[in-house]
Each structure stands twice: as structure tokens, then as C-alpha cells.
Design a protein around this motif. Structure first.
Motif, PDB file in Angstrom:
ATOM      1  N   GLN A  77       0.833  -1.204   0.000  1.00  0.00           N
ATOM      2  CA  GLN A  77       0.000   0.000   0.000  1.00  0.00           C
ATOM      3  C   GLN A  77       0.869   1.256   0.000  1.00  0.00           C
ATOM      4  O   GLN A  77       0.527   2.266  -0.652  1.00  0.00           O
ATOM      5  N   TRP A  78       2.000   1.192   0.723  1.00  0.00           N
ATOM      6  CA  TRP A  78       2.920   2.356   0.716  1.00  0.00           C
ATOM      7  C   TRP A  78       3.496   2.570  -0.674  1.00  0.00           C
ATOM      8  O   TRP A  78       3.617   3.712  -1.137  1.00  0.00           O
ATOM      9  N   VAL A  79       3.870   1.481  -1.353  1.00  0.00           N
ATOM     10  CA  VAL A  79       4.419   1.577  -2.698  1.00  0.00           C
ATOM     11  C   VAL A  79       3.403   2.195  -3.647  1.00  0.00           C
ATOM     12  O   VAL A  79       3.733   3.086  -4.459  1.00  0.00           O
ATOM     13  N   THR A 102       9.659  -1.106  10.331  1.00  0.00           N
ATOM     14  CA  THR A 102      10.128   0.281  10.437  1.00  0.00           C
ATOM     15  C   THR A 102      11.654   0.323  10.544  1.00  0.00           C
ATOM     16  O   THR A 102      12.314   1.160   9.900  1.00  0.00           O
ATOM     17  N   THR A 103      12.216  -0.562  11.340  1.00  0.00           N
ATOM     18  CA  THR A 103      13.678  -0.604  11.497  1.00  0.00           C
ATOM     19  C   THR A 103      14.360  -0.889  10.165  1.00  0.00           C
ATOM     20  O   THR A 103      15.330  -0.200   9.778  1.00  0.00           O
ATOM     21  N   ALA A 104      13.866  -1.875   9.437  1.00  0.00           N
ATOM     22  CA  ALA A 104      14.454  -2.222   8.144  1.00  0.00           C
ATOM     23  C   ALA A 104      14.192  -1.122   7.118  1.00  0.00           C
ATOM     24  O   ALA A 104      15.065  -0.805   6.292  1.00  0.00           O
ATOM     25  N   PHE A 105      13.008  -0.523   7.170  1.00  0.00           N
ATOM     26  CA  PHE A 105      12.639   0.530   6.221  1.00  0.00           C
ATOM     27  C   PHE A 105      13.529   1.756   6.401  1.00  0.00           C
ATOM     28  O   PHE A 105      14.010   2.351   5.420  1.00  0.00           O
ATOM     29  N   ASP A 106      13.758   2.143   7.669  1.00  0.00           N
ATOM     30  CA  ASP A 106      14.619   3.308   7.942  1.00  0.00           C
ATOM     31  C   ASP A 106      16.047   3.045   7.462  1.00  0.00           C
ATOM     32  O   ASP A 106      16.702   3.941   6.898  1.00  0.00           O
ATOM     33  N   ASP A 111      20.272   4.153   3.352  1.00  0.00           N
ATOM     34  CA  ASP A 111      21.258   3.700   2.360  1.00  0.00           C
ATOM     35  C   ASP A 111      20.881   4.088   0.944  1.00  0.00           C
ATOM     36  O   ASP A 111      21.467   3.591  -0.028  1.00  0.00           O
ATOM     37  N   GLY A 112      19.881   4.969   0.820  1.00  0.00           N
ATOM     38  CA  GLY A 112      19.517   5.445  -0.511  1.00  0.00           C
ATOM     39  C   GLY A 112      18.577   4.513  -1.250  1.00  0.00           C
ATOM     40  O   GLY A 112      18.401   4.646  -2.471  1.00  0.00           O
ATOM     41  N   MET A 113      17.979   3.569  -0.563  1.00  0.00           N
ATOM     42  CA  MET A 113      17.008   2.637  -1.154  1.00  0.00           C
ATOM     43  C   MET A 113      17.586   1.895  -2.357  1.00  0.00           C
ATOM     44  O   MET A 113      16.917   1.669  -3.357  1.00  0.00           O
ATOM     45  N   HIS A 114      18.864   1.528  -2.241  1.00  0.00           N
ATOM     46  CA  HIS A 114      19.510   0.800  -3.343  1.00  0.00           C
ATOM     47  C   HIS A 114      19.081  -0.669  -3.383  1.00  0.00           C
ATOM     48  O   HIS A 114      19.006  -1.262  -4.457  1.00  0.00           O
ATOM     49  N   ASP A 115      18.844  -1.235  -2.201  1.00  0.00           N
ATOM     50  CA  ASP A 115      18.412  -2.636  -2.160  1.00  0.00           C
ATOM     51  C   ASP A 115      16.995  -2.770  -2.713  1.00  0.00           C
ATOM     52  O   ASP A 115      16.243  -1.789  -2.806  1.00  0.00           O
ATOM     53  N   ASN A 116      16.634  -3.987  -3.038  1.00  0.00           N
ATOM     54  CA  ASN A 116      15.315  -4.252  -3.616  1.00  0.00           C
ATOM     55  C   ASN A 116      14.259  -4.363  -2.509  1.00  0.00           C
ATOM     56  O   ASN A 116      13.662  -5.422  -2.286  1.00  0.00           O
ATOM     57  N   GLY A 117      14.058  -3.264  -1.811  1.00  0.00           N
ATOM     58  CA  GLY A 117      13.061  -3.223  -0.753  1.00  0.00           C
ATOM     59  C   GLY A 117      13.657  -3.498   0.617  1.00  0.00           C
ATOM     60  O   GLY A 117      14.757  -4.047   0.741  1.00  0.00           O
ATOM     61  N   PRO A 118      12.930  -3.150   1.668  1.00  0.00           N
ATOM     62  CA  PRO A 118      13.438  -3.330   3.039  1.00  0.00           C
ATOM     63  C   PRO A 118      13.463  -4.793   3.493  1.00  0.00           C
ATOM     64  O   PRO A 118      14.132  -5.122   4.468  1.00  0.00           O
ATOM     65  N   VAL A 120      14.810  -7.337   2.148  1.00  0.00           N
ATOM     66  CA  VAL A 120      16.079  -8.035   1.918  1.00  0.00           C
ATOM     67  C   VAL A 120      17.162  -7.548   2.871  1.00  0.00           C
ATOM     68  O   VAL A 120      18.279  -8.089   2.875  1.00  0.00           O
ATOM     69  N   ARG A 121      16.839  -6.553   3.673  1.00  0.00           N
ATOM     70  CA  ARG A 121      17.812  -6.021   4.609  1.00  0.00           C
ATOM     71  C   ARG A 121      17.981  -6.987   5.787  1.00  0.00           C
ATOM     72  O   ARG A 121      17.038  -7.658   6.208  1.00  0.00           O
ATOM     73  N   GLU A 122      19.205  -7.023   6.324  1.00  0.00           N
ATOM     74  CA  GLU A 122      19.453  -7.887   7.485  1.00  0.00           C
ATOM     75  C   GLU A 122      18.754  -7.358   8.735  1.00  0.00           C
ATOM     76  O   GLU A 122      18.545  -8.089   9.698  1.00  0.00           O
ATOM     77  N   GLU A 123      18.363  -6.078   8.690  1.00  0.00           N
ATOM     78  CA  GLU A 123      17.662  -5.507   9.841  1.00  0.00           C
ATOM     79  C   GLU A 123      16.224  -6.024   9.944  1.00  0.00           C
ATOM     80  O   GLU A 123      15.601  -5.911  10.997  1.00  0.00           O
ATOM     81  N   TYR A 124      15.723  -6.581   8.842  1.00  0.00           N
ATOM     82  CA  TYR A 124      14.338  -7.054   8.870  1.00  0.00           C
ATOM     83  C   TYR A 124      14.264  -8.426   9.526  1.00  0.00           C
ATOM     84  O   TYR A 124      14.693  -9.438   8.965  1.00  0.00           O
ATOM     85  N   LEU A 125      13.728  -8.447  10.731  1.00  0.00           N
ATOM     86  CA  LEU A 125      13.604  -9.689  11.492  1.00  0.00           C
ATOM     87  C   LEU A 125      12.195  -9.782  12.054  1.00  0.00           C
ATOM     88  O   LEU A 125      11.902  -9.279  13.146  1.00  0.00           O
TER      89      LEU A 125
END
Length: 207
Positions: A77-79, A102-106, A111-118, A120-125
């Protein structure tokens, strides 16, 4: 002079040694049976704990998948709001992100939103993911312990076979056979007993 002739003395010594070997071997055979039973119990407990950990891990994984599915729905929905240029709606949706999203999104935005969404970030748990990994590791460890206990029980069972051989050879040496054959059988029994005891001393003990 000796009370018994040499041949009789040797026969008496052979009888005494035979009784000694039979007594010791009977005790050691019982001990091996006891240890085999104890390690079998340990195996059953470890298998049960491994199974329990697997079930808990599956539950935690289900919780993590449900949380991720919810986050994906909200993020979609945000996208859509961002793509439509509706910053107010985008901010409204973002304010309702789960704490872990929120942690992964921030971090993703920083990092400039270079990754393919939050995601895939290691912060997303998502909740349950760490617990699932820990429980799976525990299940693996308990399963390995169960296999080790099973092997130890098998080792003690194998020793009972060796001690049974000692009992057989000793019993045969006491029968009415040629004297030299009886002594050879008793000698073999002693050799097997010593080897079996040597192996037994290397085994772990479970009380």
C-alpha cells in the motif's frame, strides 16, 4: 610335602580361576546391560526433545511468515501511494508499519534505497524468525545427541556379546574334557575378558 600332587593342584587352580572368571564376567555383563539401558533412555529423551524443538520451530516459522505477509501487504500500500504521488497516504501507511519493518525501512532509506526493498535487509527480522533458527539448531543438537547415545548403547550391547563368549569358553573349560583343551579354553576366556574390560574402560558411564 604338598597335600596335593602337582596335577591335582593345577586342576584346583584351574577351577578357582574358572570360578573367578565366571563371577567377574557375570557382574560385568550385568553392568553392560544396565549401561545399555541407560543410554537407550538417554536416546529416547534426546529424540523427544529434538521432536519438541522441531514443533516449536515450525510454530515460530509460521508466526514469522504471518508477520511477513502482513508487512508485505502494508508495504504494498505504501508503494502504491508513493507511486501515485499521494504523500499524505504514504505517510499514513508508513506510520502503521510494524516495529521490525520500520527498522528495516529506515535503514533501507538511509542507504539510498539501493536494495530491492526493506525485506532483503538484514535488519528485517519478523517475530519468530530468530526463535525458529535457535529452535532448529537445538533440534539438530538434540538429534545428534540421540544418535550418539544410541551408538553408546550399541557399544555396551556388543560388549555383552564378548562377555557371553567369555562365559561360554569358561563353562566349556570346566567340562570333562582333555586337560590341555580345558586350559586352552580358559586361557582364551581370560584373553577375551581382558580385551573386553580394556574396551569397557574407554566407554562413558551413565548413572
Amino acid at each position: 610335602m604338598s597335600e596335593y600332587p602337582p596335577q591335582t593342584r593345577l586342576s584346583r587352580i584351574q577351577d578357582i580361576v574358572g570360578v573367578f572368571v565366571l563371577s567377574i564376567t557375570a557382574v560385568l555383563t550385568a553392568w553392560c546391560g544396565f549401561e545399555s539401558s541407560k543410554w537407550g533412555g538417554e536416546m529416547s529423551i534426546s529424540f523427544s526433545q529434538a521432536s519438541s524443538a522441531r514443533i516449536q520451530a515450525a510454530s515460530a516459522e509460521g508466526e514469522a511468515r504471518a508477520a511477513q505477509q502482513f508487512d508485505l501487504t502494508v508495504y504494498a500500500q505504501w508503494v502504491l501511494a508513493t507511486a501515485d504521488g499521494d504523500t499524505e497516504l504514504a505517510q499514513y501507511v508508513q506510520d502503521r508499519f510494524s516495529p521490525h519493518l520500520t527498522t528495516a525501512f529506515d535503514a533501507w532509506q538511509a542507504d539510498g534505497m539501493h536494495d530491492n526493498g526493506p525485506f532483503v535487509r538484514e535488519e528485517y527480522l519478523p517475530p519468530g524468525e530468530v526463535e525458529a533458527a535457535e529452535l532448529n539448531d537445538r533440534a539438530d543438537a538434540k538429534f545428534a545427541e540421540a544418535l550418539e547415545s544410541n551408538q553408546r548403547g550399541d557399544n555396551y550391547s556388543l560388549l555383552t556379546v564378548l562377555f557371553a563368549l567369555v562365559l561360554f569358553l569358561t563353562a566349556m573349560s570346566q567340562r570333562d574334557i582333555r586337560t590341555w583343551i580345558g586350559r586352552v579354553l580358559l586361557g582364551l576366556a581370560l584373553v577375551v575378558m581382558v580385551v573386553a574390560i580394556g574396551i569397557l574402560l574407554t566407554f562413558p558411564i551413565k548413572i
